[in-house]
Design a protein around this motif. Sequence first.
Motif: not given
Length: 157
Positions: A107, A109, A111, A126-128, A130, A134-135, A137
């Motif tokens: 979930g 990546r 960044d 950084k959280q996706d 989905g 905003r996810g 960080e």
Amino acid sequence: MRRGLLITAGWVTAVATATVLGFTAVSSLGDEFPGRPLSRQEVEDRLAQTTPTAQPSSSPSSSAVASPTASPSASSARRHFTGSGGSLWATCRNGLASVEGITPKTGFRLDESQRGPARTAWVKFKQDGGGHGRGQEFLVSVTCDGSTATVTETKDD
């Protein structure tokens, strides 16, 4: 006819010897080679047995300093860190920090990063989002005090 029997007997002896040696070699591995993939808990238990846990240091309230495991070597100190967004290896060489083996959690990546060597090496997980906004960080920084790596994770707003 006699020659054929000798060749067959030699071949059977060689196969039997190789089989016995193979079974002996595998059985001598014992618990070190369970014959199946290790579970996550088994891996963590084995790593905990071979690497001591470092003590956390204090930091501002918006950040957290983790308790990475230490694996020192002769020329550098190396620590494994697992945080909110992923894991990495932090290394100090000649007072400069580097990060390697970066693995985002499911979930997340990678960044951005400054992998070093530098006075401060860092990565940003950084959280996706989905599609739901905003996810989160997380900024993971590595600094060195001599050959000792200090890893700090800060939630990036």
